[in-house]
Write an enzyme that holds these catalytic residues in place. Sequence first.
Site, PDB file in Angstrom:
ATOM      1  CG  HIS A   1     144.179  34.476  59.434  1.00  0.00           C
ATOM      2  ND1 HIS A   1     144.235  33.242  58.824  1.00  0.00           N
ATOM      3  CD2 HIS A   1     143.625  35.300  58.503  1.00  0.00           C
ATOM      4  CE1 HIS A   1     143.752  33.336  57.599  1.00  0.00           C
ATOM      5  NE2 HIS A   1     143.372  34.572  57.383  1.00  0.00           N
TER       6      HIS A   1
ATOM      7  CD  GLU B   1     146.108  30.698  60.709  1.00  0.00           C
ATOM      8  OE1 GLU B   1     145.289  31.607  60.926  1.00  0.00           O
ATOM      9  OE2 GLU B   1     145.920  29.827  59.848  1.00  0.00           O
TER      10      GLU B   1
ATOM     11  CG  ASN C   1     141.599  32.029  61.862  1.00  0.00           C
ATOM     12  OD1 ASN C   1     141.687  33.103  61.257  1.00  0.00           O
ATOM     13  ND2 ASN C   1     142.511  31.081  61.759  1.00  0.00           N
TER      14      ASN C   1
HETATM   15  C1  F6R Z   1     145.831  36.889  52.431  1.00  0.00           C
HETATM   16  C2  F6R Z   1     145.742  37.279  53.837  1.00  0.00           C
HETATM   17  C3  F6R Z   1     144.632  36.744  54.672  1.00  0.00           C
HETATM   18  C4  F6R Z   1     143.274  37.289  54.221  1.00  0.00           C
HETATM   19  C5  F6R Z   1     142.138  36.774  55.097  1.00  0.00           C
HETATM   20  C6  F6R Z   1     140.781  37.235  54.606  1.00  0.00           C
HETATM   21  O1  F6R Z   1     146.955  37.483  51.813  1.00  0.00           O
HETATM   22  O2  F6R Z   1     146.574  38.001  54.318  1.00  0.00           O
HETATM   23  O3  F6R Z   1     144.862  37.067  56.009  1.00  0.00           O
HETATM   24  O4  F6R Z   1     143.313  38.677  54.277  1.00  0.00           O
HETATM   25  O5  F6R Z   1     142.154  35.384  55.161  1.00  0.00           O
HETATM   26  O6  F6R Z   1     140.543  36.717  53.333  1.00  0.00           O
HETATM   27  P1  F6R Z   1     139.278  37.165  52.457  1.00  0.00           P
HETATM   28  O7  F6R Z   1     139.484  38.612  52.166  1.00  0.00           O
HETATM   29  O8  F6R Z   1     139.334  36.305  51.233  1.00  0.00           O
HETATM   30  O9  F6R Z   1     138.085  36.928  53.313  1.00  0.00           O
END
Ligand code: F6R
Length: 250
Positions: free
Chosen positions: A138, A143, A136
């Site tokens: 973030h 968010e 999304n």
């Molecule tokens: C987790 C974090 C999140 C992840 C994001 C992508 O500490 O900061 O913002 O970086 O959700 O997650 P992955 O790398 O699992 O796709």
Amino acid sequence: MQLNIFKDYQTLSLHAAEAIVETVKSKPTAVLCFATGDTPRLAYELAAKKAINEKVDFTLCTFIGLDEWVGIPEQNTGSCRFFLENLVFQPLLIEPARIHLFDAMSADLDRECRKMDEAIAETGGIDLMIVGVGLNGHIGFNEPGVSPELYAHVINLDNITLSTGQKYFSGATALKQGITLGLKQVLQSKKLILMASGTKKAKVIQKALEEPINNDMPAGIIRTHPQGQAMIDEDAAALLHLQSTAPASE
Ligand code: F6R
């Protein structure tokens, strides 16, 4: 913003690992803030290996937590703390006194946020922050729609984050809120690397890097950071019109 497009996840991870180790070589007391998740996992493993092989000492570094799932205890294998302990702190022999993570079980989460803001201020600021990007848009748990003016805060998680977040846990887990550094702190880090890998991230990367910057796409902040570097693989770059910038990517 510097954009580096690498041929695959392995190459991307190697280069991100190099950036981490180089940061500590040039500043052994660096303040580091690392996202957790699938994207940076291999980069941390490779950085730890490289640091051990090349005898680069991380023990004088300070580590700042980027985010955590509210209500998830630290022993839970899906917690951000568990991830960092296993992939970063234990291999690099980091002492607890040098680690500042959110206590997401605290009865006073606001206090946790202020403690984190103070910890960052006391260190003199984050030298290197590594972030991933959610489907999304973030970063951390900032968010879509979040104010870019916020420091550490607690936030209700988006439905997409609640469902994709399940992948980190061994069984169905009730998730609701996150505690996270704010975009203000992301922007204040001296160097910001955003990593993305895989075709599932192609759409969000195209929006973040090419569409007008707005609060609905927090990851767009990488373009406003004076030392922002997007490190992505070809799959994540599949929908981009932008080309890789120097230094040349492999
Ligand atoms: C987790 C974090 C999140 C992840 C994001 C992508 O500490 O900061 O913002 O970086 O959700 O997650 P992955 O790398 O699992 O796709």
